[in-house]
Every structure is written in structure tokens, then in C-alpha cells.
Scaffold this motif. Sequence first.
Motif, PDB file in Angstrom:
ATOM      1  N   HIS A 532       0.832  -1.198   0.000  1.00 26.52           N
ATOM      2  CA  HIS A 532       0.000   0.000   0.000  1.00 26.52           C
ATOM      3  C   HIS A 532       0.870   1.253   0.000  1.00 26.52           C
ATOM      4  O   HIS A 532       0.656   2.172  -0.791  1.00 26.52           O
ATOM      5  CB  HIS A 532      -0.920  -0.049   1.234  1.00 26.52           C
ATOM      6  CG  HIS A 532      -1.686   1.206   1.518  1.00 26.52           C
ATOM      7  ND1 HIS A 532      -3.041   1.321   1.265  1.00 26.52           N
ATOM      8  CD2 HIS A 532      -1.303   2.397   2.026  1.00 26.52           C
ATOM      9  CE1 HIS A 532      -3.441   2.541   1.613  1.00 26.52           C
ATOM     10  NE2 HIS A 532      -2.405   3.213   2.087  1.00 26.52           N
ATOM     11  N   HIS A 536       1.540   4.413  -2.978  1.00 24.07           N
ATOM     12  CA  HIS A 536       1.318   5.865  -2.875  1.00 24.07           C
ATOM     13  C   HIS A 536       2.282   6.653  -3.757  1.00 24.07           C
ATOM     14  O   HIS A 536       2.009   7.802  -4.094  1.00 24.07           O
ATOM     15  CB  HIS A 536       1.460   6.319  -1.418  1.00 24.07           C
ATOM     16  CG  HIS A 536       0.198   6.163  -0.627  1.00 24.07           C
ATOM     17  ND1 HIS A 536      -1.023   6.596  -1.074  1.00 24.07           N
ATOM     18  CD2 HIS A 536      -0.023   5.632   0.599  1.00 24.07           C
ATOM     19  CE1 HIS A 536      -1.947   6.329  -0.167  1.00 24.07           C
ATOM     20  NE2 HIS A 536      -1.368   5.735   0.860  1.00 24.07           N
ATOM     21  N   GLU A 593      -6.084   6.773  -1.377  1.00 29.15           N
ATOM     22  CA  GLU A 593      -5.935   5.622  -0.488  1.00 29.15           C
ATOM     23  C   GLU A 593      -6.499   4.354  -1.114  1.00 29.15           C
ATOM     24  O   GLU A 593      -5.952   3.261  -0.919  1.00 29.15           O
ATOM     25  CB  GLU A 593      -6.590   5.899   0.859  1.00 29.15           C
ATOM     26  CG  GLU A 593      -5.930   7.031   1.636  1.00 29.15           C
ATOM     27  CD  GLU A 593      -4.497   6.717   2.048  1.00 29.15           C
ATOM     28  OE1 GLU A 593      -4.151   5.521   2.120  1.00 29.15           O
ATOM     29  OE2 GLU A 593      -3.716   7.661   2.271  1.00 29.15           O
TER      30      GLU A 593
HETATM   31 ZN   LIG Z   1      -2.206   5.208   2.554  1.00 27.22          ZN
END
Ligand SMILES: [Zn+2]
Length: 685
Positions: A532, A536, A593
Motif C-alpha cells: 500500500h 502511494h 488511499e
Molecule cells: Zn495510505
Amino acid sequence: MKKMISILLTFLLLAGLGACAFADETPKETGAILDGRWLNADIQGNVTEETPAELKDDFGLFVNKDWILQAQIPAGESKTGSMEDVQRTMMDRQIALMKDDSLTGHDAELVHKLYALTSDWDYRDAQGVEPAMPTIEAIQGIDSLESVTGYLCDRNNLMRFYPLTMAVSADLINPDIYITQIGTPSLMLQDSAEYTERTQAGELYYTLYEQLGTYMLTRLHYSEDEAKQVIENAFAFDALLAAHIKPTATHYQADYFTSLLNYYSPEELTALAGDFPILDMLQAFGLKVGERFLVTEPDFIAALPELYTEENVVLMRDWMALKAAYSMGTNLDRETFKQVEAISNAVMGITGETSEDDNALQIVLGLLPVPMDNLYVQAYCTEQQRQDMLDIIADVVAYYRKMLESVDWLSDATREKAVEKLDNLRVRAVYPDELGDWSDLDFAGIETGGSLLAASAAVQAYVIAIQSDKIDTTVDKDKWDQLIMRTAMVNAFYNPQDNSINILAGILNGEVYNEDMSYEQKLGGIGTVIGHEISHAFDTNGSQFDKDGALSNWWTDEDYAAFQERAAKLAAWYDGFIPWEGAAYSGQQVQTEAIADMGGMKCLLAIAAQQADFDYDAFFRQFATVWRMQALPAYLVTLVAQDTHPMRYMRVNATLAQFDDFIDFYGIQPGDGMYVAPEDRVAVW
Ligand SMILES: [Zn+2]
């Protein structure tokens, strides 16, 4: 602005405060989303024994139902879950350190001194509200514009509230240099849009300010009528400010970062601010005047002269009084503390009280983040932990590279740049090599008549002085700044401004990572967190920064248009989610996100595909377990208003439903709740 992108929300403004006065009517117990397929399982009480929980229809609920049915939100808290359990572990360890008299050295001495100021209620009760009175009386003495300026420019005043923010951070275009950023002030209702159309979240913030403000002002010797007038005036001035501040929704637009690129010399800034004495304020705040300023919203600074007027003196005075009173509630005597906690809890629907130790830790961590963190690193961090993390990170980066190489919608030119960015990724794992040095900080303790408010002012001045020294100097990208990233935080970050992922020691506990887990469980936990964070670098924000952390476009026009189109499709999908009846959901707000959740999962599934006899069931279950949660309605109202992360039940279901590996493994079919047809999938990467 130092925009850190994090996997968790640890800084939600009201976290720790206490369901709202209207908790009984909102959110409703209907969390149906996606054509009614998924229930919002995050809301406490929404799931009962009778609630169906089929694997093929709602994987998150299937995995977590038994846990949800027995979950209890701890006294004084608004939520519980796997991340919260990790947080509890970290708090217990830090409480033990805070109270450990055997620790020596300057860091330990500062911590012990502050802990004594915090925990000695007899001492605090003897002081009563007296430590607050010089501030309140000085504000009450304001009667002209000259005296407003005099108050704000007098560094002897412990608390000064400026109608703008001043901060030092790496420049956006040239991230090797520190620059002073001039921004807009934080608003009592959080978002300027709340001043034209009040939402549930705005009502909640207003109620908190009104109720806590009324109590605190009367505690500080205002009459009830005076307190009412102060609150009315304070909100009137806040509304005047809000009229010139862009709504938070603009922060999620694609052109947000480029909109911040407004550079001014000191002379130009002075001209922009007109009669508002901006450089005097800056120096009184404690910052030196640098060569250049980055002004995030020049229209706001240009409007200050029409707000900072003789006519508005009373409104400004009361705005400062309310802010001061509101912020002092937890730093005075026991009676004040208990009343403030009771009022916050009533507004937020929280039952029970937080422990004395938890309260003390919040104060100590808030004021002494670096000394506390040094104690934590020395007591708990090992080279072995760091090596384990570096190994997993290296694996994830290697597969991420393959993934970028196989994406079919990127041209070779952009792909090359993306891979180059990945190859330049900076990694900070578990704890810093060099500990922060706060050896010059000191403040008065109990023995010398100190107070929490005075200690707080001393720390603030100390931190601002450190920041001021950085202005116009070179950024040391190898440094780990514990002021921004405490090792003990339960979090992980990607920082686009130095192209770094930062996996902190605090998150390496419980369901996220522990040594007893199987390989698949580790990948489903910390592995997906790492994936994750790396994603980004390639989300809607991260993709605007290059391999060195500069805001700079490295995309071909065609590829960027394709990226934006994919991101817009993802946002539109989340727009359709209904967290509870009557609540709107903003896909744009959670877009970055959600991109990272899906990118991270894709990468981890690529790693899984290379393993013989991979236990997919254990992997998917661990992922769902990490994001389980039960929370109070009012907390979720603030979350939906401010959090850039999708709600946790969405993070599980909406992510997994994107992947054939998941759909095929469990034999999910069209018509099942977890089925999304290939043409309707929205994963960007
Ligand atoms: Zn994040």
C-alpha cells in the motif's frame, strides 16, 4: 506543506474526544451499499447474530462476524479493532517507560518531570485554574487593533492564536531546501464549506465548541451571558475567515499541489498582506524571515487587511478567548479535566472514562515526542526486526517493478520513469539510526513551581526555534525526523517529498505482524501495508512527484490522461457507496488511499502467485482481520467527513472484489455480493 500520506488515520482531530448529541438519530442502522450488497459492519450494533454473513456476498463480515459480536469498545474510547489492539500494546509499553524511575539521562529526566506535572493531582488542584488566568486576562485587556497586534507580538504571552499558519518544510519544487509556508488557519468547524452549508460533522464540531467553550469560559470567570457572547463572536470571526478559505474538497482535486505554488519574496509578501503586519507576526511566532515564502492561498492573505480591522477587534478578541479556553481544558485541575471529559464524551457518545495513565501518556507524547521516542527505541527496537522488514520490503519492491513493467496502458517512456522512481525509493524501516537530540530543552517542574501550560509553551518555543534554524538550509534526506514520525506510532507512511516509505516500529504488532504468524499471514498483514505504501508513489498525489521528491510532471500527456481516467472511474465507484442512510460518500476524498489499497493488493498477489502451495485462504483472511473495526456513530461521522481512507469494511471488500485471484479461489459467481465483472473493475494499477 509536508504532505504525509498514511495508511491509518491517527491524527483525526477529535480522536480521543468523546457520540454526539444526536447520536440516537445518526447514523441509521442501514449500511447498505453497492446495490444493497454490503452492510456497514464498522458501526457498533449494526451486525447481530441474525445478520447473514456469506463468504461469497460479504467476505469482510464472513471473516470478522464472530469477533464483531463479542467486540467491546473500551471505556473512554470511540472504537476498537485490530489496529486499536496494536495501539493498546504500544500505549502500555510507553506508559511503562513514562513511569520507570530507573531510566536515566536527559530524555528520561524531561519525561519524568512532565509526568509529575501531569499526574500529581494535588499539585494541579492547588494551582486550580490560576495558570490559565494571565492568558485570559491579557486577552480580555484587548481593546484596539494596536492591542491585538501587541498581544500577538509579545512572546511573553504563552498562547497566541494567529489568523494564519506559519510552518517550515521542504519546498515543493525544490525539495532539497527548507522554505517557510504561509497557510490558512484551522477553522473550528474544520472545513470552510461548513460555514455555508452545515453537515452532520459540522454540527458535531459546533456542539463540541459550544458546550466545552461555555464550560471552560465560565470556569475561567466569565459569566454565562458573557460566555454566550464570546462564543457567538468567535464563530462570527471564524466565518469571516472561512469566507476566504478554499473548501477542503479542493484539496482532493488533481491541480491541488500546483495551486500551492505561489512564491513571494519578503517584500512581495508584505505588499500582499497590506496593513496586516505579517512579517512582525512571523517573527513574534519565532521564525526568521527567509529568502522566499510559499503562500498556499494568496487570496486569503490578500483578504486579511479587510478582516484585521478596528471594527473587528471585539470579534478577534473573543475568537482568541474561545480558542484559548477550549485548548486549556485538559491542562488544569482535576475538576476541570473531569468536566471536560464528561462533556466531550456526552457529545461523542462515549461511555466510561479513559485511565489516568492513558491521559498522562497523551500529554507526555504530545509535548515530548522525541524524548519519549528515544526511550522506546532503546527499550524495544532490535536490528533483527529491521532486517526482517528490509527483506519483506525488498521483495515487495522487486514485484512492484515487475508489475509496472507489465502494465499495458503505459507507454515505454512513462514506464521507464516509473521504474526509475521505484528504483530510487528511499526506505526507512522500524527505527532511526540516529536518535533525535532535545538536550537543550528544559522547563520548570513541580519543585520550581512549573505548570503544564508553561511546559507546553516552553516546548512550543523550542520546536519553533528548531524549525526556524532550518529555513533556507539544505534538507538532510537521510534523516529520520521523529517529530513527524515517531518510531512508536502505529502507522506507516509514504512521503512524496523525498520518495520514501517509512514503516514504523509501532505497527509491527498483533494482527499486522508477529513472529508466530505463517508466511501467508505476514503477507496478508504487514505485506499489504508495505505494498500500500509503495503504491502511494503512484497514486493521484504521489504520481505528481518525481524520483527526487520534486513536484514535477514525468508523464506523457497521453499516459497521464489514461491514469486520470482510471482514477476518475475509481472515484465514481466510491461515490456510489452509502455508509449509512442519508450520508454522502466522496470518492474523490478517498481516491488516493483506494488506489494504494488496490495497488498494494495486486503486488502481493503477484508475490503469492510465485509461491508453491500458497495458502490463499490464510492470506485473504489475515487481510480482512487487520481491518476489522467497531466504532461509535459520531466517530464515524467525523471519519467520513475528514478521513482520506475508505471505511474499513470497504477497504476489505471493495479491494478484494477487484481481483481474479480472489474471485477464482473462492469460486465467486456473477450475482454474488463479492463479484465485480471484469469490465466494471476500477483498480488503477
Ligand atoms: Zn495510505
